[in-house]
Scaffold this motif. Structure first.
Motif, PDB file in Angstrom:
ATOM      1  N   ASP A  20       5.277   7.771 -18.927  1.00 28.30           N
ATOM      2  CA  ASP A  20       4.300   8.241 -19.904  1.00 28.30           C
ATOM      3  C   ASP A  20       4.731   9.606 -20.459  1.00 28.30           C
ATOM      4  N   TYR A  21       5.252  10.434 -19.531  1.00 29.75           N
ATOM      5  CA  TYR A  21       5.681  11.778 -19.970  1.00 29.75           C
ATOM      6  C   TYR A  21       6.833  11.649 -20.959  1.00 29.75           C
ATOM      7  N   PHE A  22       7.791  10.746 -20.659  1.00 29.53           N
ATOM      8  CA  PHE A  22       8.937  10.597 -21.565  1.00 29.53           C
ATOM      9  C   PHE A  22       8.493  10.119 -22.936  1.00 29.53           C
ATOM     10  N   LEU A  23       7.490   9.237 -22.910  1.00 23.69           N
ATOM     11  CA  LEU A  23       7.071   8.682 -24.211  1.00 23.69           C
ATOM     12  C   LEU A  23       6.163   9.661 -24.954  1.00 23.69           C
ATOM     13  N   GLY A  24       6.096  10.912 -24.447  1.00 21.70           N
ATOM     14  CA  GLY A  24       5.340  11.910 -25.167  1.00 21.70           C
ATOM     15  C   GLY A  24       3.863  11.639 -25.067  1.00 21.70           C
ATOM     16  N   GLY A  25       3.435  11.225 -23.850  1.00 23.87           N
ATOM     17  CA  GLY A  25       2.010  10.923 -23.677  1.00 23.87           C
ATOM     18  C   GLY A  25       1.158  12.171 -23.688  1.00 23.87           C
TER      19      GLY A  25
ATOM     20  N   VAL B 214       0.841  -1.201   0.000  1.00 27.57           N
ATOM     21  CA  VAL B 214       0.000   0.000   0.000  1.00 27.57           C
ATOM     22  C   VAL B 214       0.871   1.244   0.000  1.00 27.57           C
ATOM     23  N   LEU B 215       1.989   1.188   0.757  1.00 25.95           N
ATOM     24  CA  LEU B 215       2.850   2.371   0.819  1.00 25.95           C
ATOM     25  C   LEU B 215       3.490   2.641  -0.533  1.00 25.95           C
ATOM     26  N   CYS B 216       3.722   1.568  -1.315  1.00 25.44           N
ATOM     27  CA  CYS B 216       4.474   1.761  -2.561  1.00 25.44           C
ATOM     28  C   CYS B 216       3.576   2.202  -3.706  1.00 25.44           C
ATOM     29  N   MET B 217       2.264   2.172  -3.477  1.00 20.38           N
ATOM     30  CA  MET B 217       1.363   2.506  -4.597  1.00 20.38           C
ATOM     31  C   MET B 217       1.676   3.877  -5.207  1.00 20.38           C
ATOM     32  N   PRO B 218       1.787   4.969  -4.400  1.00 27.01           N
ATOM     33  CA  PRO B 218       2.041   6.275  -5.028  1.00 27.01           C
ATOM     34  C   PRO B 218       3.313   6.293  -5.850  1.00 27.01           C
ATOM     35  N   ILE B 219       4.342   5.547  -5.385  1.00 29.54           N
ATOM     36  CA  ILE B 219       5.594   5.555  -6.153  1.00 29.54           C
ATOM     37  C   ILE B 219       5.351   4.922  -7.523  1.00 29.54           C
ATOM     38  N   MET B 220       4.581   3.831  -7.501  1.00 24.55           N
ATOM     39  CA  MET B 220       4.306   3.145  -8.767  1.00 24.55           C
ATOM     40  C   MET B 220       3.629   4.100  -9.743  1.00 24.55           C
ATOM     41  N   SER B 221       2.636   4.830  -9.225  1.00 23.38           N
ATOM     42  CA  SER B 221       1.885   5.692 -10.159  1.00 23.38           C
ATOM     43  C   SER B 221       2.771   6.818 -10.646  1.00 23.38           C
ATOM     44  N   SER B 222       3.615   7.375  -9.765  1.00 23.15           N
ATOM     45  CA  SER B 222       4.452   8.488 -10.261  1.00 23.15           C
ATOM     46  C   SER B 222       5.465   7.964 -11.268  1.00 23.15           C
ATOM     47  N   LEU B 223       5.945   6.723 -11.069  1.00 26.67           N
ATOM     48  CA  LEU B 223       6.883   6.158 -12.042  1.00 26.67           C
ATOM     49  C   LEU B 223       6.210   6.030 -13.393  1.00 26.67           C
TER      50      LEU B 223
END
Lengths: 127, 64
Positions: free
Chosen positions: A122-127, A108-117
């Motif tokens: 997504d940002y790098f791939l020009g999403g 549960v603690l790692c969920m936010p990290i996963m989403s920000s990753l």
């Protein structure tokens, strides 16, 4: 370090011996020695944690991840300690429950990290 | 601080087992069970502050 090793081995031998006389006291000796050794280990860990907090200053953008890292270390240590104590007492069911709860709380603690990753990717791939 | 308590627990264990044996031979077996219960409670109240201190230090250090 010598003191810690001596206490550990001494408590283990004492617990093994007293198990033959009165079996419930062996667990109490293990708990008392475990609590003391855990306390000593944590005081030693205190320096590492404060150093990590100092390092946090350099990574201002990712400061919150350090805090999460320290929290996860704490959860792992606590879950491991109590699960092993339950195993010592012969209650393997309780031990697996405690471990399962520890793993889930870390997830549960790692969920936010996963989403920000994923957002960064997504940002790098020009999403 | 800690070594003392470990040996105290062992001492209580031996004492309780001897007294239980004594009571069993003198026919008062139920008193023996009560005695072993009180022995366990005494040990509980000795060990509890250490475990509490451990968990509180953990909580404050890792800000769980």
């Amino acid at each position: 370090m010598i003191k810690i090793a001596a206490i550990g081995v001494g408590a283990a031998l004492l617990a093994a011996w007293i198990k033959t006389i009165k079996s419930e006291y062996a667990l109490w000796i293990t708990l008392a020695a475990g609590a003391f050794l855990g306390l000593a280990a944590i005081l030693k860990l205190d320096a590492i944690v404060s150093e990590l907090k100092f390092l946090q200053g350099y990574f201002s953008a990712y400061g919150s991840y350090f805090k999460l890292l320290i929290k996860i270390i704490g959860i792992t240590y606590l879950a491991e300690f109590s699960a092993d104590l339950c195993k010592d007492a012969g209650a393997n069911t309780l031990a697996s429950q405690v471990e399962m709860f520890g793993k889930l709380s870390i997830l549960v603690l790692c969920m936010p990290i996963m989403s920000s990753l994923l957002e960064t990717v997504d940002y790098f791939l020009g999403g | 601080m800690s070594v003392g308590i470990i040996f105290k627990i062992a001492a209580v264990g031996i004492l309780v087992s001897v007294l239980c044996q004594l009571l069993k031979n003198s026919g008062r077996d139920d008193l023996g069970h009560l005695l072993s219960l009180t022995g366990l409670l005494v040990v509980l109240f000795w060990v509890l502050p250490y475990v509490l201190e451990l968990f509180e230090t953990m909580q404050s250090l890792f800000d769980l």
